[in-house]
Design a protein around this motif. Sequence first.
Motif, short mmCIF file in Angstrom:
data_model
loop_
_atom_site.label_atom_id
_atom_site.label_comp_id
_atom_site.label_asym_id
_atom_site.label_seq_id
_atom_site.Cartn_x
_atom_site.Cartn_y
_atom_site.Cartn_z
N TRP A 26 0.83 -1.20 0.00
CA TRP A 26 0.00 0.00 0.00
C TRP A 26 0.87 1.25 0.00
CZ3 TRP A 26 -4.69 0.50 -1.53
CH2 TRP A 26 -5.38 1.67 -1.30
N ASN A 27 1.64 1.39 -1.06
CA ASN A 27 2.54 2.54 -1.25
C ASN A 27 3.50 2.72 -0.07
OD1 ASN A 27 1.39 3.16 -3.73
ND2 ASN A 27 -0.16 4.44 -2.79
N LEU A 28 4.02 1.61 0.43
CA LEU A 28 4.98 1.56 1.53
C LEU A 28 4.41 2.07 2.86
CD1 LEU A 28 8.18 2.78 -0.34
CD2 LEU A 28 7.42 0.44 0.06
N LEU A 29 3.09 2.15 2.99
CA LEU A 29 2.47 2.59 4.23
C LEU A 29 1.93 1.42 5.04
CD1 LEU A 29 0.56 5.70 2.90
CD2 LEU A 29 2.69 5.66 4.18
N GLY A 30 1.85 0.24 4.45
CA GLY A 30 1.36 -0.94 5.15
C GLY A 30 2.42 -2.02 5.22
N LYS A 31 2.12 -3.07 6.01
CA LYS A 31 3.04 -4.19 6.14
C LYS A 31 2.29 -5.49 5.91
CE LYS A 31 6.14 -1.93 9.36
NZ LYS A 31 6.80 -1.98 10.66
N CYS A 32 2.93 -6.43 5.22
CA CYS A 32 2.33 -7.74 4.97
C CYS A 32 2.53 -8.63 6.20
CB CYS A 32 2.96 -8.39 3.74
SG CYS A 32 2.69 -7.45 2.23
N ARG A 33 1.43 -9.12 6.75
CA ARG A 33 1.49 -9.96 7.94
C ARG A 33 0.43 -11.04 7.85
NH1 ARG A 33 1.23 -4.81 11.35
NH2 ARG A 33 3.40 -4.23 11.62
N CYS A 52 -2.46 -7.15 4.03
CA CYS A 52 -1.77 -5.87 4.02
C CYS A 52 -2.37 -5.04 5.15
CB CYS A 52 -1.94 -5.17 2.68
SG CYS A 52 -1.05 -3.61 2.60
N CYS A 53 -1.66 -4.93 6.25
CA CYS A 53 -2.15 -4.23 7.43
C CYS A 53 -1.80 -2.75 7.32
CB CYS A 53 -1.54 -4.83 8.69
SG CYS A 53 -1.90 -6.59 8.86
N VAL A 54 -2.82 -1.92 7.27
CA VAL A 54 -2.65 -0.49 7.08
C VAL A 54 -3.33 0.24 8.22
CG1 VAL A 54 -3.03 1.44 5.49
CG2 VAL A 54 -2.69 -0.85 4.59
N LYS A 55 -2.66 1.25 8.74
CA LYS A 55 -3.28 2.08 9.77
C LYS A 55 -4.44 2.85 9.15
CE LYS A 55 0.83 2.51 12.54
NZ LYS A 55 1.79 3.36 13.20
N PRO A 56 -5.52 3.04 9.89
CA PRO A 56 -6.71 3.70 9.32
C PRO A 56 -6.45 5.09 8.76
CG PRO A 56 -7.25 2.68 11.42
CD PRO A 56 -5.76 2.56 11.25
N LYS A 57 -5.47 5.82 9.31
CA LYS A 57 -5.23 7.17 8.79
C LYS A 57 -4.62 7.15 7.39
CE LYS A 57 -0.72 7.89 10.95
NZ LYS A 57 0.03 8.76 11.86
N TYR A 58 -4.08 6.03 6.95
CA TYR A 58 -3.50 5.93 5.62
C TYR A 58 -4.45 5.31 4.59
CZ TYR A 58 0.91 6.97 7.96
OH TYR A 58 1.89 7.56 8.70
N GLN A 59 -5.61 4.84 5.02
CA GLN A 59 -6.56 4.25 4.08
C GLN A 59 -7.32 5.35 3.36
OE1 GLN A 59 -9.07 1.45 6.00
NE2 GLN A 59 -7.43 0.03 6.41
N PRO A 60 -7.74 5.08 2.13
CA PRO A 60 -8.47 6.12 1.38
C PRO A 60 -9.84 6.36 2.01
CG PRO A 60 -8.48 4.06 0.17
CD PRO A 60 -7.57 3.86 1.35
N LYS A 61 -10.26 7.60 1.97
CA LYS A 61 -11.56 7.98 2.50
C LYS A 61 -12.63 7.64 1.47
CE LYS A 61 -9.75 10.17 6.09
NZ LYS A 61 -8.50 9.47 6.25
N PRO A 62 -13.75 7.06 1.88
CA PRO A 62 -14.81 6.78 0.90
C PRO A 62 -15.44 8.07 0.42
CG PRO A 62 -15.52 6.21 3.11
CD PRO A 62 -14.08 6.59 3.21
N LYS A 63 -15.73 8.13 -0.85
CA LYS A 63 -16.36 9.31 -1.43
C LYS A 63 -17.84 9.33 -1.03
CE LYS A 63 -13.32 9.67 -5.38
NZ LYS A 63 -13.21 9.69 -6.85
N PRO A 64 -18.37 10.49 -0.72
CA PRO A 64 -19.79 10.55 -0.37
C PRO A 64 -20.64 10.25 -1.61
CG PRO A 64 -18.85 12.75 -0.43
CD PRO A 64 -17.72 11.78 -0.61
#
Length: 68
Positions: A26-33, A52-64
Amino acid sequence: MKLLLLTLAVVLLTSQLTPGDTQRCWNLLGKCRHRCFRKDSVYVYCTNGKLCCVKPKYQPKPKPSWSF
């Protein structure tokens, strides 16, 4: 010579004791575990089949989804 062998032994032992580097995703923001930590979320899967474990602040925001 003894100092060289001692240094080599210490370096080899410390390289075995430190955990291996995990694969990044995930663009070097997540880690494979195999399992994600409690605060991490799964957004995609890695190429090796792990999560791919990604912190919530780095996940894309859903579009309204506003419809007019």
